[in-house]
Design a protein around this motif. Structure first.
Motif, PDB file in Angstrom:
ATOM      1  N   ASN A 281       0.803  -1.229   0.000  1.00 25.01           N
ATOM      2  CA  ASN A 281       0.000   0.000   0.000  1.00 25.01           C
ATOM      3  C   ASN A 281       0.833   1.274   0.000  1.00 25.01           C
ATOM      4  O   ASN A 281       0.331   2.339  -0.369  1.00 25.01           O
ATOM      5  CB  ASN A 281      -0.939   0.022   1.206  1.00 25.01           C
ATOM      6  N   PHE A 282       2.085   1.192   0.451  1.00 21.94           N
ATOM      7  CA  PHE A 282       2.865   2.423   0.594  1.00 21.94           C
ATOM      8  C   PHE A 282       4.187   2.397  -0.170  1.00 21.94           C
ATOM      9  O   PHE A 282       4.520   3.353  -0.871  1.00 21.94           O
ATOM     10  CB  PHE A 282       3.143   2.704   2.079  1.00 21.94           C
ATOM     11  N   LEU A 283       4.955   1.312  -0.056  1.00 25.27           N
ATOM     12  CA  LEU A 283       6.287   1.307  -0.666  1.00 25.27           C
ATOM     13  C   LEU A 283       6.233   1.071  -2.172  1.00 25.27           C
ATOM     14  O   LEU A 283       6.834   1.829  -2.944  1.00 25.27           O
ATOM     15  CB  LEU A 283       7.161   0.247   0.012  1.00 25.27           C
TER      16      LEU A 283
ATOM     17  N   THR B 291       7.786   1.772  10.401  1.00 24.61           N
ATOM     18  CA  THR B 291       8.388   0.810   9.480  1.00 24.61           C
ATOM     19  C   THR B 291       8.775   1.424   8.139  1.00 24.61           C
ATOM     20  O   THR B 291       9.397   0.742   7.317  1.00 24.61           O
ATOM     21  CB  THR B 291       7.419  -0.364   9.229  1.00 24.61           C
ATOM     22  N   ILE B 292       8.418   2.688   7.913  1.00 25.24           N
ATOM     23  CA  ILE B 292       8.819   3.370   6.676  1.00 25.24           C
ATOM     24  C   ILE B 292       9.617   4.634   7.011  1.00 25.24           C
ATOM     25  O   ILE B 292      10.786   4.755   6.654  1.00 25.24           O
ATOM     26  CB  ILE B 292       7.592   3.697   5.805  1.00 25.24           C
ATOM     27  N   TYR B 293       8.990   5.573   7.724  1.00 22.47           N
ATOM     28  CA  TYR B 293       9.689   6.824   8.034  1.00 22.47           C
ATOM     29  C   TYR B 293      10.936   6.570   8.879  1.00 22.47           C
ATOM     30  O   TYR B 293      12.028   7.048   8.568  1.00 22.47           O
ATOM     31  CB  TYR B 293       8.771   7.779   8.805  1.00 22.47           C
ATOM     32  N   TRP B 294      10.764   5.830   9.971  1.00 21.88           N
ATOM     33  CA  TRP B 294      11.862   5.662  10.928  1.00 21.88           C
ATOM     34  C   TRP B 294      13.042   4.883  10.332  1.00 21.88           C
ATOM     35  O   TRP B 294      14.198   5.335  10.467  1.00 21.88           O
ATOM     36  CB  TRP B 294      11.324   4.991  12.188  1.00 21.88           C
ATOM     37  N   PRO B 295      12.837   3.754   9.657  1.00 20.68           N
ATOM     38  CA  PRO B 295      13.988   3.077   9.062  1.00 20.68           C
ATOM     39  C   PRO B 295      14.734   3.939   8.047  1.00 20.68           C
ATOM     40  O   PRO B 295      15.966   3.882   7.970  1.00 20.68           O
ATOM     41  CB  PRO B 295      13.367   1.848   8.378  1.00 20.68           C
ATOM     42  N   ILE B 296      14.002   4.745   7.290  1.00 14.33           N
ATOM     43  CA  ILE B 296      14.669   5.588   6.296  1.00 14.33           C
ATOM     44  C   ILE B 296      15.480   6.687   6.975  1.00 14.33           C
ATOM     45  O   ILE B 296      16.592   7.023   6.539  1.00 14.33           O
ATOM     46  CB  ILE B 296      13.630   6.159   5.308  1.00 14.33           C
ATOM     47  N   ILE B 297      14.960   7.237   8.060  1.00 15.90           N
ATOM     48  CA  ILE B 297      15.744   8.221   8.827  1.00 15.90           C
ATOM     49  C   ILE B 297      17.041   7.583   9.324  1.00 15.90           C
ATOM     50  O   ILE B 297      18.124   8.177   9.234  1.00 15.90           O
ATOM     51  CB  ILE B 297      14.913   8.767  10.003  1.00 15.90           C
TER      52      ILE B 297
END
Length: 704
Positions: free
Chosen positions: A249-251, A322-328
């Protein structure tokens, strides 16, 4: 020559690093501390050997809850998350891991500023009062967190500014203009295509069109790398359904760059080089997991505990973790947490609890009314972790009465009463174990193994089920061994001692296993058994072995540790007899009915009869006797397989209320799980009729 010497030293250092890594001393990420030489090697091996002898695991466990938003006092749903985290932290401490358990509060944002303005106070004063209540609530629950981080603390604000500066300087943050739809309660921006009926797709509330100058974080730059990480580490996002949702749905549809600053409100951390901007909530809030460890400084705490073993969050904020934080973290060059687990919601019959809806349950009121351990037990036992769970006070009372009062509390009280009556209150020396005793010992070992496996998979409710298998087996064992009969036998003394010891030792072991979940009960059990010390401070490896209870220990039997909770509605419905009219009538003993085994009122009280509403009914394939029913009872849906197909058509049952045994252990019939039993009457001619209330009364009503 100098260059060769330097290269030789570098090669020697590399070999030393490789060696220490292979034996598990150096973590994946090198620390700044010097690596030990040969003397240090022997010291470490000696320490490891000594710790192994004591049964202590060599490991660390960094666990976090979400940091809660102090727009209002917290409810029982927040308590659920924190109590689960606390049970995991206590368990890992018990088995020898070095644990760091973090919780806290996320205090910035537009919603807080608006709430404070409406209350006529500063945002800081507004959150200070609520945070004090949150800390007091965690003290009531005896939460064992090692740190409490507030995003308004200087240690956090300073660190977030440094993180923002670094990301900006390396080109991962840029300035642009944002125009889009913003949900203030969720602190989330949405594109037009993401809205549902023009409203926030997460909470369903109104959104507002926002246009302002903002800084953006280049999320898209790291999207492919994150997808690879998720594919290579299937355990990273759990449960699997959450992982599939994030990826599909997002990645895969493509990530938009993330807005990380705001100018339309001021309650936030200002950007050092552009102070009219405050750092937007997710870069601010998510960074708490490393700023609490001292990042960006290379602190001892950070070197020891990062990366986290587990971020525990509600399913509504899985996307941010699971998206914003890992990328940061990727942009900062830091390792990612081992796992993010998105658990379900604790819901009422009216839906998800929400402070804005006003349909919340105050956990402090429940503790005052029922006690701490019954509330902790209900939260941990009732809800399969990862799924949504239904909260009802009736279910809380039922779970407390059945498991804690009838099973555990009754086992303790009757065991100590028999030890007191038959051996003067002294733990006897056991004789040779017989097959019946060995069955209890085997169940103890099986319960320990199943509990360990369940906790490794974060199945906290299954861990408690495993423990209570032992409690249930011990209750059955007493009935089978019949110590009261052994006491009457002239040659039954040794056998009696073995049975009494087995009963008491089962209780001691149960107390050890309950340490992560119940904070008062294990100590109460040990105290009544006459055991000194605190169960939580015992070496788990030795304390969980059979035979730890010392013969000759003098018991200290007290009152039942879990008195039954009476149903207030039932008590209130009783007509009160005027004092002058109250009489006591002697009831003559009734003759036993031939062929009917009599039971006590306590036996009957263990059967929970409930009214259930039939939602669906269908025939079981390849069976002419079975129907599969989906029923609603105690706020949840269950499946019951019943042999009534020759007496009822499926369509006759849908929408009807029937009576079921709600606390019957699930079983499989023709490969189908049956979670209860319906009641029916039959005569000698084979005619069958379901037991039903004469008038509609509502699913979940108790049959008395």
């Amino acid at each position: 020559m100098l260059g060769k010497r330097c290269r030789f030293r570098q090669q020697l250092s590399f070999c030393r690093v490789s060696f220490w890594r292979r034996i598990g001393v150096v973590p994946r990420r090198l620390t700044s501390r010097p690596l030990p030489g040969i003397r240090g090697f022997f010291i470490l091996i000696f320490r490891k050997s000594k710790r192994s002898q004591r049964g202590i695991r060599m490991g660390k466990f960094y666990l976090t809850t979400p940091i809660y938003y102090p727009s209002d006092n917290l409810h029982i749903g927040h308590a659920y998350t924190t109590v689960v985290a606390d049970a995991l932290a206590r368990y890992h401490r018990q088995i020898g891991d070095e644990v760091w358990f973090l919780t806290g509060t996320d205090e910035h944002g537009q919603k807080i500023q608006r709430r404070a303005e409406a209350a006529g106070v500063t945002p800081q004063a507004y959150v200070d009062g609520i945070v004090a209540n949150i800390k007091q609530l965690w003290q009531l629950f005896q939460i064992s967190n090692d740190d409490f981080i507030r995003t308004t603390e200087e240690r956090h604000e300073r660190a977030v500014q440094q993180i923002f500066d670094r990301l900006y300087q390396q080109g991962d943050i840029y300035k642009s203009e944002y125009q889009g739809w913003y949900c203030t309660p969720c602190e989330a921006f949405w594109l037009e295509r993401q809205l549902q009926d023009g409203k926030c797709p997460d909470c369903g509330r109104e959104v507002e069109l926002v246009k302002e100058e903002s800084y953006f974080f280049r999320m898209s730059k790291y999207a492919d790398r994150l997808i690879r990480h998720i594919e290579e580490h299937p355990e990273f996002i759990q449960p699997v359904s959450r992982k599939n949702e994030m990826v599909n749905n997002f990645l895969k549809p493509g990530l938009e760059d993330l807005c990380v600053s705001r100018t339309t409100f001021s309650w936030g951390i200002p950007i050092t080089f552009d102070p009219k901007h405050v750092i937007y909530v997710w870069l601010d809030a998510l960074s708490n997991y490393i700023t609490a460890l001292g990042y960006p400084e290379e602190t001892e705490l950070f070197r020891k505990f990062w990366p986290a073993e587990l971020h525990l969050v509600g399913k509504e904020i899985v996307r941010f973790h699971t998206i914003y934080w890992p990328i940061i973290l990727m942009a900062l060059g830091l390792p990612l947490p081992k796992q993010v687990f998105g658990h379900g919601w604790l819901v009422l019959e009216g839906g998800k609890m929400s402070k804005s809806k006003g349909n919340v349950i105050d956990p402090a009121v429940l503790i005052a009314k029922y006690g701490l351990d019954p509330i902790r037990y209900y939260l941990l036992r009732e809800i399969p972790f990862g799924s949504d769970g239904s909260y009802t006070e009736e279910a809380l009372i039922l779970r407390t009465n059945q498991d804690l009062a009838n099973d555990l509390g009754n086992l303790l009280h009757r065991s100590l009463s028999m030890i007191e009556k038959f051996n003067g209150g002294v733990i006897p020396t056991p004789g040779a174990y017989q097959e019946l005793d060995q069955q209890v010992i085997d169940q103890a070992r099986q319960s320990i193994r199943e509990m360990s496996e369940a906790m490794a998979k974060l199945e906290v409710n299954n861990a408690l089920i495993a423990i209570f298998k032992l409690v249930s087996r011990a209750n059955k064992y007493i009935d089978e061994a019949a110590p009261w009969a052994l006491a009457k036998q002239p040659d039954g003394r040794e056998r009696l001692h073995t049975v009494l010891y087995t009963m008491a030792e089962t209780l001691r072991l149960s107390a050890v296993l309950l340490v992560p979940f119940l904070v008062e009960t294990p100590g109460k059990i040990w105290n009544q058994l006459g055991v000194d010390g605190i169960p939580a401070e015992q070496d788990y490896q030795s304390a969980s072995q059979w035979g730890g209870l010392q013969p000759g220990t003098v018991t200290r039997k007290g009152n039942p540790i879990f008195p039954r909770i009476e149903d207030e509605k039932k008590e209130a419905s009783k007509p009160e007899t005027p004092k002058e009219e109250k009489t006591v009538t002697a009831t003559p003993p009734q003759p036993e009915q031939p062929g009917i085994e009599q039971i006590t009122i306590e036996d009957f009280a263990r059967i929970d009869l409930r009214v259930a509403k039939v939602l669906e009914a269908e025939r079981v394939e390849k069976s002419d006797k079975l129907l599969r029913l989906k029923v609603k009872v105690l706020g949840a849906e269950r499946q019951i397989v019943a042999g009534i197909a020759q007496h009822y058509q499926p369509e006759q049952l849908v929408g009807k209320e029937i009576v079921v045994v709600a606390n019957l252990k699930p079983a499989k019939l023709r490969g189908l799980l049956s979670e209860g039993m319906l009641l029916a009457a039959s005569n000698e001619d084979g005619k069958l009729a379901l037991v039903r209330p004469e008038a509609e009364i509502g699913a979940g009503a108790k049959v008395r």
